[in-house]
Design an enzyme around this catalytic site. Structure first.
Site, PDB file in Angstrom:
ATOM      1  N   LYS A  80       0.848  -1.191   0.000  1.00 37.40           N
ATOM      2  CA  LYS A  80       0.000   0.000   0.000  1.00 37.40           C
ATOM      3  C   LYS A  80       0.886   1.244   0.000  1.00 37.40           C
ATOM      4  O   LYS A  80       1.987   1.228   0.564  1.00 37.40           O
ATOM      5  CB  LYS A  80      -0.889  -0.052   1.253  1.00 37.40           C
ATOM      6  CG  LYS A  80      -1.970   1.009   1.348  1.00 37.40           C
ATOM      7  CD  LYS A  80      -2.855   0.757   2.591  1.00 37.40           C
ATOM      8  CE  LYS A  80      -3.919   1.810   2.792  1.00 37.40           C
ATOM      9  NZ  LYS A  80      -4.824   1.501   3.921  1.00 37.40           N
ATOM     10  N   SER A 155      -9.742   1.676   3.060  1.00 39.40           N
ATOM     11  CA  SER A 155      -8.873   2.482   2.223  1.00 39.40           C
ATOM     12  C   SER A 155      -7.855   1.688   1.412  1.00 39.40           C
ATOM     13  O   SER A 155      -7.265   2.231   0.484  1.00 39.40           O
ATOM     14  CB  SER A 155      -8.123   3.487   3.093  1.00 39.40           C
ATOM     15  OG  SER A 155      -7.275   2.817   4.010  1.00 39.40           O
ATOM     16  N   SER A 179      -9.802  -0.976   7.062  1.00 38.19           N
ATOM     17  CA  SER A 179      -9.251  -0.714   5.730  1.00 38.19           C
ATOM     18  C   SER A 179      -8.578  -1.882   5.036  1.00 38.19           C
ATOM     19  O   SER A 179      -8.276  -1.783   3.849  1.00 38.19           O
ATOM     20  CB  SER A 179      -8.274   0.453   5.786  1.00 38.19           C
ATOM     21  OG  SER A 179      -8.989   1.654   5.712  1.00 38.19           O
TER      22      SER A 179
HETATM   23  N1  GLN Z   1     -12.976   3.547   6.600  1.00 40.22           N
HETATM   24  C1  GLN Z   1     -12.465   3.880   7.875  1.00 40.22           C
HETATM   25  C2  GLN Z   1     -12.162   5.359   7.930  1.00 40.22           C
HETATM   26  O1  GLN Z   1     -12.444   6.016   7.004  1.00 40.22           O
HETATM   27  C3  GLN Z   1     -11.266   3.055   8.194  1.00 40.22           C
HETATM   28  C4  GLN Z   1     -10.022   3.554   7.576  1.00 40.22           C
HETATM   29  C5  GLN Z   1      -8.857   2.693   7.840  1.00 40.22           C
HETATM   30  O2  GLN Z   1      -8.970   1.600   8.385  1.00 40.22           O
HETATM   31  N2  GLN Z   1      -7.684   3.195   7.504  1.00 40.22           N
HETATM   32  O3  GLN Z   1     -11.641   5.847   8.880  1.00 40.22           O
END
Ligand code: GLN
Length: 485
Positions: A80, A155, A179
């Site tokens: 990532k 994400s 994410s």
């Molecule tokens: N979707 C969640 C957020 O927007 C989790 C993001 C993540 O795990 N980095 O915070």
């Protein structure tokens, strides 16, 4: 010889590399060719690493020369875009870090390289990992390989889409509130958020440090276990890593689930969730039951407060972590007449709207007069959520439920409605707040779109997740389906 990466697992690749039926150069070439062909449509990779092919050739030469080889020797893997690789660009999907070059290898990268993996490139993500759809990236949205009109989740949407589309057999993601697991679920692949402290965060561009964990996305549970084994372990550079993790050897043979106690948290099967998701998850639990697992209902009474606690706790930490991006030391700098002006202009230009929203939220909940009402209150709720898990794990070994309340939605559908977007994380956030490990694995399709089963276990008991997950995958073949595109 051309290699079809669509059917290739990490374990399969390692085996073929070992028996000489394929070379690392062939695998990396196949990966780069698949990226070249499909990435224009998917936008799963931000860039590939120029040195990947040379690294592959060096790996082949080492093997040919009888040198010692690690368990992932020659296997292509992606990371990532928030994981530092020395000498390579890493931007966390943000304009502010667009030209930033990694000054050192993240701990997980050091370990992947030591295990012999070949890093082929960096994958797209929501800006600073803030999002559930990979639409907030400075590089544009990633698309779902099962339906290019839909989001891949986020994400770590780039990592999930890359694995689902057969661009690489596995990738690393990061999970602060879901994410890794949510995009794995929406793309039909396996995703693991390890126990907090299992994997070093050194070299991960921080979002919310008490919640962040790096983990694998792969096609099979076995592959996720192999990747975890490679990257996990105490690290003096991350004081929150567990100093003596339980001896951890991925069980590569499925030992079955006889006697495994599986709890269904009442709060995870709520009114209003997609019935198709509910039915598929229920079917998946029956597969475990037929294998001899004992199923019982349990309760996580504070789970309904998890989202609210997370959206105080997470922005508080994120606002503090992102303070370092001020135009002085890292990335973009937009000089102004005065220091404050430089800060302001750099951040105005460098950060997207979702990042700004969270910095504002976080600064607010930490500010004098409000910290007690918001931040400290959220920390108390977090403790209650952790205790719920402790209580549940007195009765059961594993908790089962859905990963995401819905299947992948259309691009743009939730983009202008942050609250609805945040709601897609209701099932994943608790694991981060409690620090427990959680695994998402494919458990069927609704109208051609993947659905994920989520399993939670006690801290440092990833082995139970692998045990249940490997048994499930031995009995079903959802994970073997290939996205046609
Ligand atoms: N979707 C969640 C957020 O927007 C989790 C993001 C993540 O795990 N980095 O915070």
């Amino acid at each position: 010889m051309s290699v079809d990466l669509n059917n290739l697992t990490v374990a399969g690749a390692a085996k073929r590399l070992a028996d000489g039926s394929v070379t690392s150069e062939e695998l990396v070439k196949a990966s780069l060719a698949a990226i070249e062909e499909k990435n224009p449509k998917l936008n799963a990779f931000v860039s590939t690493y120029e040195r990947a092919l040379d690294d592959a050739r060096a790996a082949d030469a080492r093997r040919a020369g009888g040198g010692e080889v690690g368990p992932l020797h020659g296997v292509p893997v992606a990371v990532k875009d928030n994981i530092l690789v020395a000498g390579e660009r890493v931007s966390a999907g943000s304009r502010i870090l667009e030209n930033y070059v990694g000054a050192y290898d993240a701990a997980v990268v050091v370990r992947l390289k030591a295990a012999g993996a070949i890093l082929v490139g960096r994958t797209n993500m929501d800006e600073f990992a803030m999002g559930s759809s990979t639409e907030t990236s400075h590089y544009g949205a990633t698309r779902n390989p099962w339906d290019a009109e839909r989001v891949p989740g986020g994400s770590s949407g780039g990592s999930a889409a890359a694995v689902a589309a057969g661009l690489v057999p596995a990738a690393l993601g990061s999970d602060t509130g879901g994410s890794i697991r949510q995009p794995a679920s929406l793309c039909g692949v396996v995703g693991l958020k390890p126990t907090y402290g299992r994997v070093s965060r050194y070299g991960l561009i921080a979002m919310a440090s008490s919640l962040d964990q790096i983990g694998p996305l792969a096609r099979t549970v076995e592959d996720a276990a192999l990747l975890l084994a490679a990257i996990q372990g105490a690290d003096p550079k991350d004081a929150t890593t567990v100093s003596s993790p339980d001896a951890f050897v991925p069980a590569l043979e499925t030992e079955g689930v006889k006697g495994l106690r599986v709890g269904l948290p009442r709060e995870f099967f709520v009114e209003g969730m997609d019935e198709r998701v509910k039915d598929l998850v229920t079917d998946a639990v029956r597969v475990l039951e037929r294998g001899g697992a004992e199923i019982r209902e349990v309760s996580l009474p504070h789970a309904p407060s998890a989202l609210a606690a997370y959206y105080v706790n997470m922005p508080a930490e994120a606002s503090s972590n992102l303070g370092r991006f001020d135009g002085m030391r890292y990335g973009l700098s937009m000089p102004g007449a005065r220091l404050e002006e430089t800060y302001g202009r750099t951040r105005e230009e460098g950060f997207g709207p979702e990042v700004k929203r969270r910095i504002l939220l976080g600064t607010f909940v930490l500010s004098a007069g409000y910290a007690d009402a918001y931040y400290r209150q959220a920390m108390k709720v977090r403790t209650l959520i952790k205790r719920d898990f402790d209580e549940a794990f007195k009765e059961v070994d594993v908790l089962a439920g859905p990963t995401s309340p819905s299947v992948a939605w259309k691009l743009g559908e939730k983009f202008d409605d942050p609250l609805t977007m945040y709601l897609s994380d209701i099932y994943t956030i608790s694991a981060n707040l409690a620090g427990v490990p959680a695994l998402s694995l494919p458990c069927g399709f609704a109208d051609g779109l993947p659905v994920g089963l989520q399993l939670h276990a006690r801290p440092l008991d990833e082995a139970s997740l692998f045990r249940a997950g490997m048994f499930y995958q031995a009995k079903t073949d959802w994970h073997a389906r290939v996205a046609e595109m």
